[in-house]
Write an enzyme that holds these catalytic residues in place. Structure first.
Site, mmCIF file in Angstrom:
data_model
loop_
_atom_site.group_PDB
_atom_site.id
_atom_site.type_symbol
_atom_site.label_atom_id
_atom_site.label_comp_id
_atom_site.label_asym_id
_atom_site.label_seq_id
_atom_site.Cartn_x
_atom_site.Cartn_y
_atom_site.Cartn_z
ATOM 1 N N GLY A 102 21.694 52.427 53.958
ATOM 2 C CA GLY A 102 20.963 53.388 54.623
ATOM 3 C C GLY A 102 21.143 53.268 56.557
ATOM 4 O O GLY A 102 20.713 54.335 56.787
ATOM 5 N N ARG A 194 27.795 44.053 45.238
ATOM 6 C CA ARG A 194 26.521 43.263 45.508
ATOM 7 C C ARG A 194 25.932 42.990 43.817
ATOM 8 O O ARG A 194 26.407 43.791 42.992
ATOM 9 C CB ARG A 194 25.285 43.895 46.088
ATOM 10 N N ASP A 263 20.398 42.712 46.328
ATOM 11 C CA ASP A 263 21.217 43.266 46.960
ATOM 12 C C ASP A 263 21.761 42.784 48.210
ATOM 13 O O ASP A 263 22.677 43.399 48.760
ATOM 14 C CB ASP A 263 20.460 44.746 47.548
#
Ligand code: AMP
Ligand code: MG
Length: 512
Positions: A102, A194, A263
């Site tokens: 993000g 991840r 994550d």
């Protein structure tokens, strides 16, 4: 603010970054092509020259206007095809089907001097489709924090993502308490794959893509698994072992991650995400710093259990690949995955005992020694002793017992174990002297296991506060000190001393 690296060569004679982009060959659904949002006045605060050279990147080029252009996202290096990667993840136990970069962009990959493929990522480079409500930016504080913490972890011998550069953008970012100077961190990782990446792909119900992804993980990180009859079971086992070792290193240093979400757990088992992490000072297993960790889920003493919980999620995501030919359903695969998961506590304990042996100056931990280190930890807890300095004080004693030149100054003027430790020290000394491995050799191992400088919260916060006032010297001084965490000099006591009541930091924030 002055950039620390200046170039005296013309950019024409310098080598730009030789980018490659292997991750993009997997599937378009795993990323979004995205350019960084330009910034007004990028300035390199610190460039990690040694890391650049290890990555085969010309550090002079990196510090040139062209290099700073790439590091800030204002320019694009030849061969770089920036992407924002998508992933899913369990955050504090709750599943989020779509997270992603993000506020980050993968610029591409490079092959380092050892032939290893490394990701080069910008963090704080602007909005992406995965930004949700966020601005995709980072204040300078978290950039400085990650630079200091990740590089310190590397020097402390813990697998970690690295910091290639910290930049100021010249643009303000707006957070709760008003505007802050913006920053960008250039991060290097063995990969950004991840547990959450596997979870995202598993949820797509596309077995071919899942297999392709896991083959990529094997090729990139665990190539030996290819030789196994059941490569994906071998891969899961390898990741579990690597994570157990990683967490043992965290525990041995008092490192508290603070946001152990799936994550934030890398398949390559490097430490990632230096948001609300902190080093424990006084030893208490229940220590929590992260302000977003309401239930104490990521408390120091819980970290091995959370790692195992995250690995359960990984097993679940990989399960279909663990089915062997001829098996009618997933039941046998579930059983095998469960059996492997059940090895985690013991695998962790073996690694942790190894760390304790190194810290106590023993060649190994035998069953009798377990009580010895448990009793030491209990005393530390009872007397509120600083975890780092307590172990380090054993080094000074070991130097005498081993008849060794002390590596640097003694910390006796800085810290002493309370008198109540005398009977325990007697036991420890007897055990130390009885070990068959030469004492000198064990002392040298201790010197690399018991640091004197760790990135203490109050030092990191002070460096950030001063940076916000425009003074980078505190950041630079701390960074220099943390590059040699095992070598003590008395004149550096301020970097080794625990916080006082006046400057103690009790909570940490993601801050992004
Ligand atoms: P973390 O676990 O702290 O890395 O963050 C969880 C998610 O929030 C990730 O998907 C981040 O990309 C996203 N995120 C955090 N800060 C920002 C921001 N300032 N702008 C956009 N997304 C963000
Ligand atoms: Mg994260």
């Amino acid at each position: 603010m002055v950039a620390r690296q200046t170039s005296d060569e013309s950019p024409n004679t310098m080598r730009p970054i030789p980018f490659d982009n292997s991750y993009q060959t997997l599937a378009d659904s795993l990323f979004h092509r995205q350019q960084a949002e330009p910034v007004s006045a990028p300035q390199a605060l610190l460039i990690n020259t040694g890391l650049a050279e290890a990555l085969n990147i010309d550090s002079k080029w990196l510090a040139s206007p062209a290099g700073i252009g790439v590091l800030s996202g204002n320019g694009l290096a030849a061969g770089s095809q920036p992407i924002a990667c998508v992933y899913a993840g369990h955050q504090f136990g709750n599943y989020n089907p779509q997270l992603g970069d993000g506020r980050a962009l993968l610029l591409g990959e490079v092959i380092d001097r050892q032939g290893q493929r490394k990701d080069i990522q910008l963090k704080g480079s602007g909005r992406t489709p995965y930004s949700r409500g966020g601005d995709g930016r980072s204040p300078l504080g978290p950039v400085i924090r990650e630079y200091l913490l990740s590089e310190a972890m590397h020097r402390l011998g813990v697998p970690s993502t690295r910091a290639l550069a910290a930049l100021a953008t010249g643009d303000p970012v707006f957070r709760e308490h008003g505007p802050l100077p913006g920053g960008i961190l250039c991060r290097v990782a063995s990969s950004h794959l991840r547990v959450g990446t596997v979870q995202f792909v598993a949820a797509q119900q596309d077995p071919e893509l899942l297999q392709q992804l896991m083959d990529y993980v094997i090729d990139r990180h665990y190539p030996v698994c290819k030789q196994s009859e059941s490569p994906y079971e071998a891969l899961f086992n390898a990741i579990l072992n690597a994570q157990a070792t990683l967490i043992s290193r965290w525990q041995a240093l008092g490192f508290i991650h603070g946001v152990m979400n799936t994550d934030n757990m890398l398949l390559c088992a490097e430490t990632i995400d230096y948001g609300p992490c902190a080093f424990m000072e006084a030893y208490h297993p229940g220590t929590v710093f992260s302000s977003i960790d309401q239930q104490g889920r990521s408390a120091y003493g819980n970290q091995p259990a959370i790692a195992q919980w995250n690995l359960v999620q990984l097993a679940q995501a990989m399960l279909t690949l663990m089915q062997r030919p001829g098996e009618p359903d997933l039941k046998p695969a579930v059983q095998r995955a469960q059996d492997t998961l059940n090895t985690f506590p013991d695998t962790f304990l073996q690694a942790y005992r190894q760390r304790m042996a190194e810290k106590l100056g023993f060649s190994h931990i035998n069953d009798d020694d377990e009580a010895l280190y448990h009793d030491f930890l209990a005393l530390l807890e009872e007397h509120d002793c600083d975890f780092t300095l307590s172990f380090r004080s054993l080094n000074d004693r070991a130097a005498v017992l081993a008849n060794c030149e002390r590596g640097g100054d003694s910390i006796a003027g800085l810290f002493q174990l309370p008198n109540a430790f005398a009977p325990w020290l007697e036991r420890w000394q007897q055990r130390f002297n009885a070990d068959a491995t030469p004492a000198e050799q064990r002392y040298l191992t201790m010197q690399k296991a018991n640091p004197v400088f760790i990135p203490r919260n109050h030092l990191v916060e002070n460096a950030i506060e001063k940076a916000y006032e425009g003074d980078m010297s505190v950041f630079f001084a701390l960074q220099t000190r943390l590059q040699a965490p095992f070598e003590y000099q008395c004149d550096a006591a301020e970097f080794a001393a625990p916080a006082t009541d006046g400057n103690r930091v009790t909570a940490t924030f993601c801050g992004t």
